[in-house]
Design an enzyme around this catalytic site. Structure first.
Site, PDB file in Angstrom:
ATOM      1  N   SER A 144       0.807  -1.214   0.000  1.00  0.00           N
ATOM      2  CA  SER A 144       0.000   0.000   0.000  1.00  0.00           C
ATOM      3  C   SER A 144       0.844   1.270   0.000  1.00  0.00           C
ATOM      4  O   SER A 144       0.301   2.365  -0.112  1.00  0.00           O
ATOM      5  CB  SER A 144      -0.967   0.047   1.183  1.00  0.00           C
ATOM      6  OG  SER A 144      -0.836  -1.010   2.050  1.00  0.00           O
ATOM      7  N   GLU A 153      -5.939  -0.182  -7.145  1.00  0.00           N
ATOM      8  CA  GLU A 153      -4.924   0.742  -7.668  1.00  0.00           C
ATOM      9  C   GLU A 153      -3.888  -0.085  -8.416  1.00  0.00           C
ATOM     10  O   GLU A 153      -3.298  -1.005  -7.836  1.00  0.00           O
ATOM     11  CB  GLU A 153      -4.238   1.508  -6.526  1.00  0.00           C
ATOM     12  CG  GLU A 153      -4.999   2.748  -6.089  1.00  0.00           C
ATOM     13  CD  GLU A 153      -4.293   3.516  -4.961  1.00  0.00           C
ATOM     14  OE1 GLU A 153      -4.563   4.710  -4.813  1.00  0.00           O
ATOM     15  OE2 GLU A 153      -3.474   2.921  -4.234  1.00  0.00           O
TER      16      GLU A 153
END
Ligand code: 3H9
Length: 675
Positions: free
Chosen positions: A407, A440
């Site tokens: 992340s 993402e």
């Protein structure tokens, strides 16, 4: 360009076919074509019945959204559907794919409706902040009853053909692949039937309690949204009234919603989501690599959730852990999650077994040798990740795509630990990974174009909304979360309370505020685990094991039912920090909270754009709507900023001494917008 509507005589049946790719939207040319076909049928004594059918992937998927807000072209859809119903010759809708919005309304106006079993019917206008504006609020209650109409029109989810048949929306099912022939046969069968079944002439049975019960049952779901409330009001106000009166009210409410800010925001998100799939700088015609088998490293919460996406899509997964007990625990959780879904009736027991049957648990990374895509989902530690990617480089077959679910960490550094950086990228899923829509896709400096195209293709297959991000700390979403968290904590020191900040965020439309989120996710996430090292409020809470909901205490106190209340202990900890840091206090207004926690996010979003870490402002909006619960009816942070006015945002940031992004300042000065 060829006309989208063509007609052909099949004996005494006129077959009217729409060919308007990709989704047969009911644009002006389609409406005009349908209108002309009705005239043709009416004027020809040899024609006894009409079939309306579509080519391509679907029956009409709705009005053409790109026409909204543009000058109006006759005939309007409401006029056209009434004309279909008024036809003296029976009209049969032959439905495959998705009859959505205006498409469902066309079907409702036809005298008979036939559909293949795989077809779906729905009124998704509410997802665009609208209501069904071509008679849907009037015809659906007459055909399927008020309850079904409320459910379909306010929630927008389509129903399968079998259910549509149960509720009366479909008259007859056709065989898959034989729709055209069977619809023509059906048309011949009903050619002489009189009087014709006209939906608008049917009565609606109403129980006045239905509406309030429905409002109450869905109050939380509809919070802050204009369209569902308006839909319920329209159906309530017009049920039992003549159709002509009902459609007038429907029209008025449709126009009101169409002019409103919420619909503009939701339409923005609709197109933003589709635009996000387009990648800059990738040559046209770049082919995706085939992904037939996926490997996942790590069977924790993330690894398990990620695997479930592929299993549910029918793609086999090899999941690897270091220890047998961790592997068993991980796969056990996956099975439990599937079974919970089945218990809610959203999956059959058979589907659960089928998904779990595609899972291959393993203790050896060597078993990943035949995977086309391998996703690493272990904890956030650069050295560990580099070691794993080094090993993968030796194990994975040539052409396999190697992805990290990190992340925050630098994908280029991870890629450099392999001899094939062109095959490496980030695939950042959001927790719970089997539920959250956002993905993402992190594009490394050397990631090959076909690897990116593959990621976008796979995302669509597993029903994620994918957004391309560049390599930077936290990518798009988490990077923008950081200034928000920092400011929320600073505001506590300066005099605000957790509940005030959370109230402002929830009032704005977020599902929860920053401190409620911290308590849910775990106050101890990312904590250094040294109770003697207390450098900020979060450290102090963590040191006292106030780790959030799981411990019954965090920024709030929780009772047995996890109901939060304000915590005197937290107030004391904050006070202690105020004194220690000598932070001067003032009355923090709600406006200041917005300026310091939301304007700063916009500012960070502008910096992300400036640095080319997001392809376009609308991608940032998609990230926040699908990954972090930003209220879709506010269109995402950048769209919202445009509405607030960028000058106002800059002034707000300057007032509190923030360094303003050059791009944001430039746009504000030129009077431009992000979107
Ligand atoms: C309405 O009907 C109002 C009426 O009640 C009253 C009027 C008076 N218009 O999603 P995809 C484009 S409101 C124009 O990737 P899929 C889309 O932008 C409407 N364009 O495909 C994309 O373009 P591009 C109610 C549309 O296979 C391309 O088609 N109906 C429309 O994953 C492919 O789309 C809806 O809200 C449209 N209506 O999914 C249905 N729809 O390639 C909205 C799509 O340039 N549509 N496009 O990016 C959908 O839910 C999905 O598109 C559908 C297909 C399920 C149909």
């Amino acid at each position: 360009m060829n006309a989208p509507i063509s007609t052909v005589r099949e004996g005494d049946v006129l077959v009217v076919t729409s060919n308007n790719p990709p989704v047969n939207a009911l644009g002006a040319a389609v409406r005009q074509g349908l209108d002309a076909a009705l005239t043709e049928a009416a004027g020809d004594d040899g024609i006894k019945a009409v079939v309306i059918i579509c080519e391509g992937q679907t029956f009409f998927a709705g009005a053409d959204i790109t026409e909204f807000g543009k000058p109006f072209v006759e005939p309007s859809l409401p006029v056209l559907v009434d004309r279909i119903e008024a036809s003296e010759k029976p009209v049969i809708a032959a439905v495959h794919g998705t009859a959505l919005g205006g498409g469902c309304e066309v079907a409702l106006a036809c005298h008979y409706r036939m559909a293949v079993p795989s077809a779906k019917f729905g009124l998704p206008e509410v997802k665009l902040g609208l209501l069904p504006g071509a008679g849907g609020t009037q015809r659906l209650p007459r055909v399927a009853g008020v309850e079904v109409a409320l459910e379909m029109a306010t929630k927008g989810d389509p129903i399968p053909a079998a259910k549509a048949k149960d509720v009366g929306l479909v008259d007859r099912l056709a065989s898959e692949g034989a729709l055209r022939d069977e619809a023509i046969a059906y048309a011949r069968e009903v050619a002489g039937a009189r009087p014709l079944p006209r939906t608008s002439t049917r009565d609606v049975t109403v129980d006045s309690a239905t509406f309030d019960t429905f409002r109450k049952a869905n109050a939380k779901r509809f919070r802050g949204m204009d369209a569902p409330a308006e839909i319920i009001d329209v159906i309530e106000a017009t049920a039992g009234k003549p159709y002509t009166e009902g459609v007038q009210r429907e029209r008025m409410s449709f126009m009101k919603l169409m002019m409103g800010a919420q619909s503009a925001a939701l339409r923005h998100i609709f197109f933003a989501e589709r635009k996000a799939a387009k990648i800059d700088g990738v040559p046209d015609g770049t082919e995706a690599r085939a992904i037939k088998k996926v490997g996942v490293i790590g069977a924790g919460t993330m690894g398990g959730g990620i695997s479930m996406n592929f299993l549910s899509a029918g793609i086999p997964v090899t999941i690897v852990e270091m220890q047998q007990d961790a592997l068993d625990r991980g796969t056990g959780v996956m099975r439990k999650n599937y079974e919970a879904t089945a218990a809610k009736g959203r999956m059959t027991a058979e589907q659960v077994e089928k998904a779990m049957g595609l899972l291959n648990p393993s203790l050896s990374m060597d078993d990943l040798a035949d995977c086309d895509l391998i996703i690493e989902a272990v904890y956030e530690n650069m050295d560990v990740k580099k070691e794993i990617f080094g090993k993968l480089d030796r194990i994975a077959k040539p052409g396999a795509i190697l992805a990290s679910n990190t992340s925050y960490l630098n994908i280029d550094e991870i890629a450099a630990s392999t001899g094939r950086p062109q095959d490496v990228l980030g695939l950042h899923f959001f927790s719970p990974a089997n539920v959250m829509k956002l993905l993402e896709v992190v594009r490394g400096a050397k990631t090959a174009p076909d690897v990116l195209v593959t990621a976008m293709t796979v995302a669509k297959k597993i029903r994620k909304v994918a957004v391309v991000a560049g390599v930077c700390h936290g990518f798009i979403g988490n990077r923008m979360l950081m200034p928000r968290q920092v400011e929320a904590t600073n505001l506590l020191l300066e005099g605000a309370t957790p509940e005030q900040i959370d109230r402002v965020h929830v009032g704005f439309g977020m599902p929860m505020g920053p401190f409620q989120m911290a308590d849910l996710a775990g106050v101890d996430i990312g904590w250094h685990r040294d109770p003697t090292r207390i450098e900020n409020i979060r450290d102090a809470l963590a040191a006292e094991e106030r780790w959030g909901q799981k411990k019954g205490a965090g920024f709030y106190d929780y009772d047995d039912k996890r109901q939060p209340s304000n915590s005197p202990r937290v107030a004391a900890i904050i006070e202690d920090f105020r004194q220690k840091t000598g932070t001067p206090q003032h009355d923090v207004t709600d406006e200041e909270i917005v300026e310091r926690t939301l304007y700063t996010m916009v500012n960070e979003g502008a910096k992300i754009l400036e640095e080319g870490m997001a392809q376009r402002a609308s991608d940032i909006d998609v990230v926040w709507v699908y990954g972090y619960g930003w209220p879709p009816y506010r269109g995402g942070p950048m769209f919202w900023a445009d509405g607030e006015g960028l000058k106002k945002i800059v002034a707000g940031l300057e007032k509190h001494g923030f360094e303003v992004s050059a791009l944001l300042r430039e746009k504000a000065e030129k009077g431009e917008k992000f979107n």
